[in-house]
Design a protein around this motif. Structure first.
Motif: not given
Length: 383
Positions: A42, A46, A50-51, A274, A309, A311, A333, A336-337, A341
């Motif tokens: 994992s 995320l 998301d990925l 991350t 992205c 966010t 989240r 990290s997004l 990105t």
């Protein structure tokens, strides 16, 4: 028409920088590529959707950690890691060799492999070259790594030479356990040799004599100066085969990646985007920022106006700061997004620049954002 797993198409070069396409059993990977790290199956904070949304093409799993928990045989009974974690694209798994290095207080190297105690419950285990291949076959990763010996910066020449010898011996045993041409999984070798140029070249040539589907470069970003890391890559660029992918393990910062692409590297992974996201350090088109700073408390602008992205499209710096200082899980989240990105867009831009013959110009744009770090790559090497 899709090509056989292991086929690597070199589509363009600009100097030593390369753009390619690596075919695997779960799809083709456009290179240069950054691979998000999903240690226990994992990517932290995320989900697979998301990925997918941010354009991730391949993720990593960690053989050592998945072996200990939940267990590779349990994963195998559920159809392998792709079925278990619902990620339908390629997965690369490491061999556990780096964990033997990083958790050395719990581990002991023997002639046949690594004996170690679990960091979870203290139970004793043994990793041999054949064992790590068996584990990764159970996980059914698209790209498997052989057991190797990784040393930190500062190891002596003799220590490094012994590590290269053992790494080659173990790589041969891994290749014998999973012969070339076997269906599905690909096996990469790991070039070692610390920062000694002759050992790096010798390691690469010995592994090439055995023959692998790709060549990883291990034992870097373990404390050595950046100029020595780049020298090691420069030595390997003309040695490693042009028709095989090259993977620099555990690297790194944006400039680490861009300088390494310039030296002919195709694939990268690192926990940095991350982990920094969870610590509030975010990468933007203007450089790094720390979102917890008071100056963002009433800043209604997006985190990065040049980023598309979720966010950046949706939230202000003020809200992101609020989430972080309030210790809301959503902060992990959203941060990290964005950071992933940033890294994925960077390597996508690097690929485009290589194909258009303007890689030096592209790299210079990023160097201007991180001038202090960039200077470290140009430090003269003391002989």
């Amino acid at each position: 028409m899709s090509k056989a797993p292991g086929t690597f198409e070199l589509l363009g070069k600009d100097g030593s920088a390369r753009a390619g396409l690596l075919h695997t059993a779960h799809g083709a990977i456009e290179t240069p590529i950054f691979m998000p790290v999903g240690t226990v199956g994992s990517v932290k904070a995320l989900a697979p959707d998301d990925l997918d949304a941010i354009g991730a093409q391949i993720i990593l799993g960690n053989t050592y950690h998945l072996y200990l928990r939940p267990g590779d045989e349990l994963v195998a009974r559920r159809g392998g890691l792709h079925e278990f974690n619902a990620w339908r694209k390629p997965i690369l798994t490491d061999s556990g060799g780096f964990q033997a290095f990083s958790l050395s207080k719990l581990n002991k190297m023997k002639a046949d492999g690594f004996e170690f105690r679990s960091h979870i419950d203290g139970s004793k285990h043994m990793f041999t070259p054949e064992k790590v291949i068996s584990i990764q076959r159970n996980l059914n990763s698209d790209i498997m790594m052989p057991l190797d010996v990784c040393l930190g910066f500062g190891a002596s020449y003799d220590e490094a030479a012994k590590a290269v010898k053992k790494t080659t011996e173990w790589a041969k045993r891994c290749r014998d356990a999973y012969p070339a041409g076997s269906a599905g999984n690909l096996l990469f070798a790991i070039v070692q040799g610390c920062t000694f140029p002759d050992l790096r070249e010798a390691s690469a040539r010995q592994l090439m004599d055995i023959g692998f589907e790709g060549y990883a470069i291990g034992g870097l970003a373990v404390g050595e100066p950046k100029n020595l890391m780049m020298r090691a890559l420069r030595v390997l660029d003309p040695v490693l085969p042009q028709d095989k992918p090259r993977y620099l393990m555990g690297v790194g910062t944006p400039l680490d990646i861009l300088h390494a692409i310039e030296q002919g590297v195709d694939m990268f992974d690192c926990v940095l985007p991350t982990r920094n996201a969870r610590n509030g350090t975010l990468y933007t088109s203007e450089g790094k920022i720390n979102i917890k700073r008071q100056e963002y408390a009433e800043d209604d602008s997006p985190l990065d106006p040049k980023c598309s992205c979720y966010t950046c499209r949706t939230f202000s710096k003020a809200y992101l700061r609020h989430l972080y200082v309030s210790q809301e899980l959503l902060a992990f989240r959203l941060n990290s997004l964005h950071n992933l990105t940033y890294f994925l867009n960077m390597v996508k831009g690097a690929r485009k620049a290589v194909l258009e013959g303007r890689y030096a110009e592209f790299k210079a744009e990023y160097e201007a954002k991180y001038p202090e770090e960039d200077a470290l790559f140009d430090t003269p090497i003391a002989e």
